[in-house]
Design a protein around this motif. Structure first.
Motif, PDB file in Angstrom:
ATOM      1  N   GLN A 128       0.830  -1.190   0.000  1.00 52.86           N
ATOM      2  CA  GLN A 128       0.000   0.000   0.000  1.00 52.86           C
ATOM      3  C   GLN A 128       0.863   1.237   0.000  1.00 52.86           C
ATOM      4  O   GLN A 128       1.959   1.256   0.561  1.00 52.86           O
ATOM      5  CB  GLN A 128      -0.907   0.033   1.237  1.00 52.86           C
ATOM      6  N   ASP A 137      -4.334   4.431  -8.537  1.00 57.54           N
ATOM      7  CA  ASP A 137      -4.634   3.510  -7.453  1.00 57.54           C
ATOM      8  C   ASP A 137      -4.522   4.132  -6.074  1.00 57.54           C
ATOM      9  O   ASP A 137      -5.069   3.599  -5.104  1.00 57.54           O
ATOM     10  CB  ASP A 137      -3.681   2.310  -7.532  1.00 57.54           C
ATOM     11  N   TYR A 138      -3.784   5.215  -5.982  1.00 54.91           N
ATOM     12  CA  TYR A 138      -3.559   5.869  -4.691  1.00 54.91           C
ATOM     13  C   TYR A 138      -3.775   7.367  -4.843  1.00 54.91           C
ATOM     14  O   TYR A 138      -3.361   7.970  -5.838  1.00 54.91           O
ATOM     15  CB  TYR A 138      -2.129   5.589  -4.200  1.00 54.91           C
ATOM     16  N   GLN A 160       0.716   5.396   0.760  1.00 53.49           N
ATOM     17  CA  GLN A 160      -0.003   6.534   1.328  1.00 53.49           C
ATOM     18  C   GLN A 160       0.598   7.802   0.741  1.00 53.49           C
ATOM     19  O   GLN A 160       1.813   7.944   0.663  1.00 53.49           O
ATOM     20  CB  GLN A 160       0.108   6.564   2.849  1.00 53.49           C
TER      21      GLN A 160
END
Length: 125
Positions: A1, A113-114, A3
């Motif tokens: 992931q 995606d982020y 951030q």
């Protein structure tokens, strides 16, 4: 992931400059396609700038060409948007976005995606 956290927004007079930062954590975004978007009050979110995964190409909407520059600092895993000659119409909430996809449609928010939470830019006349 991954951030993403934006910073650097604020209130500036027309003609002034700001540099927005998009700090990534979780993994390196060195080879990610990265983009900046903005949403002005009462308007749809719009694409502002993007850089391809290998940073061979950068893209801008016509209204910011020659005034905004997207860049990166791999050592700090950060992407920047340098904004010069700011105009009141640049007032918006600015977001950064990233995707590991090499060839997304970078003008589309949904291609990423982020996303970060945004930083407010206000340009007074």
């Amino acid at each position: 992931q991954v951030q993403l956290v934006e910073s650097g927004g604020g209130l500036v007079q027309a003609g002034g400059s700001l540099r927005l930062s998009c700090a990534a954590s979780g993994r390196s975004i060195e080879t990610y396609t990265t983009g900046w978007f903005r949403r002005a009050p009462g308007k749809e979110r719009e694409f502002v700038a993007a850089a391809t995964w290998n940073w061979r190409n950068t893209y801008y909407i016509d209204s910011v060409k020659g005034r905004f520059t997207i860049s990166r600092d791999n050592a700090n895993n950060t992407v920047y948007l340098q904004m010069n000659s700011l105009k009141p119409e640049d007032t918006a909430l600015y977001y950064c976005a990233a995707t590991p996809s090499n060839y997304p449609n970078f003008r589309l928010w949904s291609s990423y995606d982020y996303w970060g939470q945004g930083t407010q830019v206000t340009v007074s006349s």
